[in-house]
Design an enzyme around this catalytic site. Structure first.
Site, PDB file in Angstrom:
ATOM      1  N   LYS A 114       0.817  -1.214   0.000  1.00 55.86           N
ATOM      2  CA  LYS A 114       0.000   0.000   0.000  1.00 55.86           C
ATOM      3  C   LYS A 114       0.853   1.267   0.000  1.00 55.86           C
ATOM      4  O   LYS A 114       2.037   1.250   0.317  1.00 55.86           O
ATOM      5  CB  LYS A 114      -0.986  -0.030   1.157  1.00 55.86           C
ATOM      6  CG  LYS A 114      -2.059  -1.093   0.919  1.00 55.86           C
ATOM      7  CD  LYS A 114      -3.315  -0.915   1.706  1.00 55.86           C
ATOM      8  CE  LYS A 114      -4.397  -1.868   1.183  1.00 55.86           C
ATOM      9  NZ  LYS A 114      -5.586  -1.873   2.033  1.00 55.86           N
ATOM     10  N   ARG A 166      -3.770 -10.413   4.210  1.00 54.82           N
ATOM     11  CA  ARG A 166      -4.137 -10.369   2.783  1.00 54.82           C
ATOM     12  C   ARG A 166      -2.994  -9.713   2.012  1.00 54.82           C
ATOM     13  O   ARG A 166      -2.739  -8.528   2.164  1.00 54.82           O
ATOM     14  CB  ARG A 166      -5.438  -9.579   2.613  1.00 54.82           C
ATOM     15  CG  ARG A 166      -5.976  -9.494   1.202  1.00 54.82           C
ATOM     16  CD  ARG A 166      -7.274  -8.704   1.161  1.00 54.82           C
ATOM     17  NE  ARG A 166      -7.808  -8.594  -0.184  1.00 54.82           N
ATOM     18  CZ  ARG A 166      -7.460  -7.645  -1.053  1.00 54.82           C
ATOM     19  NH1 ARG A 166      -6.574  -6.718  -0.698  1.00 54.82           N
ATOM     20  NH2 ARG A 166      -7.993  -7.617  -2.267  1.00 54.82           N
TER      21      ARG A 166
END
Length: 279
Positions: A224, A258
């Site tokens: 991210k 995840r």
């Protein structure tokens, strides 16, 4: 602690489970367009399985910041072949369908998926909770401000952890009032979804607080932008940092991680498990 799926229960132990991300979209922030063709898709699924993935998450609509929504028809066209591909290679690995559309979830579950991963926390489609109940599917409830298109427009919190906790508690309460079994709910604080770099770091620092919700905890930190901003890394160069955060999350009690690069995170959490069990 465990959740039930139509194939087999998913049990949570000392080592968090590793969920591989399979994006079949042309515009996802990390791997958009890479796995839209059958050969590349099959190769990626094999890589995840061989690397030790415990679950696979299939997404047909990008939820990156400022992403545009796609039609139900287009999303189904993308995800159903991916689910079929996974099931051809592995009959029982749990598959989650990453969608906010009830009909996409219904058809995906019928085609072989097991879990609904709804980034809206069951808010965008009023029929989603009924699909989960009717098909006895576990649900991942995630926190997100607004929608992917506008979630990063100046996100502000007075108490980011407390406000996310309140949101998830309300969503759990609402879902169970509709008839969803609380033991079928997984929570996700939604790193990167309407949060600044500082918000994401605070969430990670206080990750254990979310265990008070008494639901399995999923963390989606992989590649991210906050990692890139902190370390000056391009998206494709963030897997080592992702694995390091994975190890930290394991120590904080996360139940599912995840990630895009399954192999590195599997190595990280297995090392955490070995150290934790040492005398």
């Amino acid at each position: 602690m465990q959740i039930k799926t139509k194939n087999a229960p998913i049990a949570f132990g000392l080592r968090p489970l590793v969920m591989g991300i399979l994006n079949v979209t042309p515009d996802s922030f990390s791997d958009g367009g890479r796995f839209t063709q059958a050969e590349a898709l099959s190769s990626q699924v094999r890589t995840m399985l061989e690397s030790g993935a415990d679950l696979i998450d299939v997404g047909g609509e990008s939820t990156r910041p400022y992403a545009e929504a796609v039609s139900e028809h287009e999303e189904l066209r993308r995800v159903l072949p991916a689910i079929a591909c996974i099931r051809e290679l592995h009959r029982s690995i749990p598959i989650s369908i990453d969608t906010t559309k009830a009909e996409v979830a219904r058809q995906a579950l019928t085609a072989g998926a097991d879990i609904i991963n709804d980034v809206s926390g069951l808010r965008f489609d009023p029929e989603m909770v009924r699909v989960a109940i009717d098909l006895e599917a576990p649900v991942i409830l995630m926190h997100m401000r607004k929608t992917p298109k506008d979630m990063q427009d100046e996100p502000v919190y007075d108490d980011v952890v407390g406000e996310i906790m309140d949101f998830l508690a309300e969503r759990i309460s609402w879902a169970t009032q509709q008839g969803l079994d609380r033991e079928q709910i997984i929570v996700d604080p939604g790193l990167g979804f309407g949060k600044t770099v500082e918000h994401n770091l605070t969430i990670l620092k206080h990750l254990q607080a979310f265990k008070k919700l008494a639901c399995p905890l999923l963390v989606g930190h992989s590649r991210k932008s906050f990692i890139g901003r902190l370390l000056g890394l391009e998206t494709q160069d963030r897997d080592l940092a992702t694995a390091l955060i994975s190890s930290y999350c394991a120590a904080q009690g996360a139940n599912i991680l995840r990630v895009h690069d399954v192999r590195k995170t599997v190595q990280a959490v297995r090392l955490h498990e070995a150290i934790s069990q040492a005398t």
